[in-house]
Design an enzyme around this catalytic site. Structure first.
Site, PDB file in Angstrom:
ATOM      1  N   MET A   1       0.509  -2.848  12.393  1.00  0.00           N
ATOM      2  CA  MET A   1      -0.231  -3.799  13.223  1.00  0.00           C
ATOM      3  C   MET A   1      -0.085  -3.478  14.704  1.00  0.00           C
ATOM      4  O   MET A   1       0.361  -4.293  15.510  1.00  0.00           O
ATOM      5  CB  MET A   1       0.231  -5.226  12.903  1.00  0.00           C
ATOM      6  CG  MET A   1       0.102  -5.570  11.432  1.00  0.00           C
ATOM      7  SD  MET A   1      -1.517  -5.179  10.719  1.00  0.00           S
ATOM      8  CE  MET A   1      -2.283  -6.770  10.803  1.00  0.00           C
TER       9      MET A   1
ATOM     10  N   HIS B   1      -8.153  -1.516   5.988  1.00  0.00           N
ATOM     11  CA  HIS B   1      -8.290  -2.848   6.587  1.00  0.00           C
ATOM     12  C   HIS B   1      -8.949  -3.797   5.573  1.00  0.00           C
ATOM     13  O   HIS B   1      -9.929  -3.420   4.928  1.00  0.00           O
ATOM     14  CB  HIS B   1      -9.127  -2.761   7.863  1.00  0.00           C
ATOM     15  CG  HIS B   1      -9.243  -4.071   8.574  1.00  0.00           C
ATOM     16  ND1 HIS B   1      -8.209  -4.603   9.321  1.00  0.00           N
ATOM     17  CD2 HIS B   1     -10.245  -4.985   8.608  1.00  0.00           C
ATOM     18  CE1 HIS B   1      -8.582  -5.780   9.798  1.00  0.00           C
ATOM     19  NE2 HIS B   1      -9.813  -6.033   9.377  1.00  0.00           N
TER      20      HIS B   1
ATOM     21  N   ASN C   1       0.829  -1.215   0.000  1.00  0.00           N
ATOM     22  CA  ASN C   1       0.000   0.000   0.000  1.00  0.00           C
ATOM     23  C   ASN C   1       0.859   1.260   0.000  1.00  0.00           C
ATOM     24  O   ASN C   1       0.522   2.253  -0.652  1.00  0.00           O
ATOM     25  CB  ASN C   1      -0.959  -0.003   1.198  1.00  0.00           C
ATOM     26  CG  ASN C   1      -2.173  -0.861   0.935  1.00  0.00           C
ATOM     27  OD1 ASN C   1      -3.082  -0.479   0.207  1.00  0.00           O
ATOM     28  ND2 ASN C   1      -2.182  -2.064   1.502  1.00  0.00           N
TER      29      ASN C   1
ATOM     30  N   LEU D   1      -1.981  -0.779  17.914  1.00  0.00           N
ATOM     31  CA  LEU D   1      -3.008   0.220  18.244  1.00  0.00           C
ATOM     32  C   LEU D   1      -2.349   1.588  18.421  1.00  0.00           C
ATOM     33  O   LEU D   1      -1.248   1.696  18.946  1.00  0.00           O
ATOM     34  CB  LEU D   1      -3.719  -0.153  19.545  1.00  0.00           C
ATOM     35  CG  LEU D   1      -4.628  -1.385  19.497  1.00  0.00           C
ATOM     36  CD1 LEU D   1      -5.247  -1.618  20.876  1.00  0.00           C
ATOM     37  CD2 LEU D   1      -5.716  -1.221  18.448  1.00  0.00           C
ATOM     38  N   ILE D   2      -3.061   2.625  17.993  1.00  0.00           N
ATOM     39  CA  ILE D   2      -2.575   3.994  18.195  1.00  0.00           C
ATOM     40  C   ILE D   2      -3.070   4.463  19.564  1.00  0.00           C
ATOM     41  O   ILE D   2      -4.243   4.309  19.899  1.00  0.00           O
ATOM     42  CB  ILE D   2      -3.102   4.924  17.080  1.00  0.00           C
ATOM     43  CG1 ILE D   2      -2.666   4.439  15.686  1.00  0.00           C
ATOM     44  CG2 ILE D   2      -2.646   6.365  17.313  1.00  0.00           C
ATOM     45  CD1 ILE D   2      -1.193   4.551  15.364  1.00  0.00           C
TER      46      ILE D   2
HETATM   47  C1  GAR Z   1      -3.114  -4.680   4.034  1.00  0.00           C
HETATM   48  O1  GAR Z   1      -3.921  -5.651   3.421  1.00  0.00           O
HETATM   49  C2  GAR Z   1      -3.907  -3.906   5.065  1.00  0.00           C
HETATM   50  O2  GAR Z   1      -5.247  -3.753   4.730  1.00  0.00           O
HETATM   51  C3  GAR Z   1      -3.737  -4.774   6.293  1.00  0.00           C
HETATM   52  O3  GAR Z   1      -2.395  -5.176   6.244  1.00  0.00           O
HETATM   53  C4  GAR Z   1      -2.019  -5.336   4.869  1.00  0.00           C
HETATM   54  C5  GAR Z   1      -0.685  -4.666   4.668  1.00  0.00           C
HETATM   55  O4  GAR Z   1      -0.187  -4.952   3.388  1.00  0.00           O
HETATM   56  N1  GAR Z   1      -4.052  -4.063   7.485  1.00  0.00           N
HETATM   57  C6  GAR Z   1      -4.642  -4.616   8.556  1.00  0.00           C
HETATM   58  O5  GAR Z   1      -4.923  -5.785   8.639  1.00  0.00           O
HETATM   59  C7  GAR Z   1      -4.936  -3.634   9.686  1.00  0.00           C
HETATM   60  N2  GAR Z   1      -5.682  -4.248  10.721  1.00  0.00           N
HETATM   61  P1  GAR Z   1       0.993  -4.111   2.773  1.00  0.00           P
HETATM   62  O6  GAR Z   1       2.117  -4.083   3.821  1.00  0.00           O
HETATM   63  O7  GAR Z   1       1.405  -4.888   1.562  1.00  0.00           O
HETATM   64  O8  GAR Z   1       0.490  -2.726   2.457  1.00  0.00           O
END
Ligand code: GAR
Length: 193
Positions: A89, A108, A16, A91-92
């Site tokens: 991953m 998410h 992302n 909490l803020i």
């Molecule tokens: C993403 O799919 C995001 O939505 C998820 O972690 C992944 C990170 O992927 N976030 C959560 O699960 C938050 N609770 P990336 O490192 O390839 O961007």
């Protein structure tokens, strides 16, 4: 137009983060990557894009407040106005929430409030859902609980594995997150003119 300065907080692969960096129309300049996992792939990606990194190990701090105060010094030094969580991953806590009230958003991989927390994609498959999706929301003190800004559905096919579903979900994430960022940042900046 002035580009708004933003920081991305991430713990993992950084797809992302990369999608934001590759989006020429992003209304923000990503000036900092904050990462809580020394060695995470996202750090290499930030280096490739020439984005400053701030890598911390939460274990080096006695309290979340100390940990976040340290982050706060750096984001303030760089005049960061918005924080985008992208696979961060953790909490803020109140320190960052108070300093950046209404200016922290998260993505998410589920249709919240369903399947918050870790492994949302695996959770949806194990629950035999036919549909899941992606949510972008404001961050509060809870785990993936703040007010929802946008959601997109993703169908789960009977032969889907976590990998095949994840790749379709991430394709949606990479398009949706920059789009929502531009909308939200633009709205707030307009209000302040
Ligand atoms: C993403 O799919 C995001 O939505 C998820 O972690 C992944 C990170 O992927 N976030 C959560 O699960 C938050 N609770 P990336 O490192 O390839 O961007």
């Amino acid at each position: 137009m002035r580009k708004i300065k933003a920081a991305v907080f991430a713990s993992g692969t950084g797809s992302n983060f990369e999608a934001m960096m590759n989006d020429e129309n992003l209304a923000c300049e990503i000036v900092l990557l904050v990462c809580d996992k020394p060695g995470a792939t996202v750090i290499d990606k930030a280096n490739q894009y020439g984005v400053q990194t701030f890598v911390l190990n939460p274990r080096d701090y006695d309290t979340k407040q100390e940990y976040e105060s340290n982050i706060l010094i750096t984001v303030r030094e760089l005049e960061v106005e918005w924080i985008f969580l992208a696979g961060y991953m953790r909490l803020i806590g109140p320190t960052l929430l108070e300093a950046y009230e209404g200016r922290i958003i998260n993505i998410h991989p589920s249709l919240l409030p369903n399947f918050p927390g870790k492994d949302a994609i695996g959770q949806a498959i194990r629950a035999a859902c036919k549909t899941t999706g992606v949510t972008v929301h404001y961050v509060d003190e809870g785990m993936d609980t703040g007010p929802i800004i946008a959601q997109k559905k993703v169908e789960i096919f009977p032969n889907d594995t976590e990998e095949t579903l994840k790749s379709r979900i991430q394709e949606i994430e990479h398009a949706l997150y920059p789009e929502v960022i531009n909308m939200v940042v633009g709205l707030v900046e307009l209000e302040e003119v």
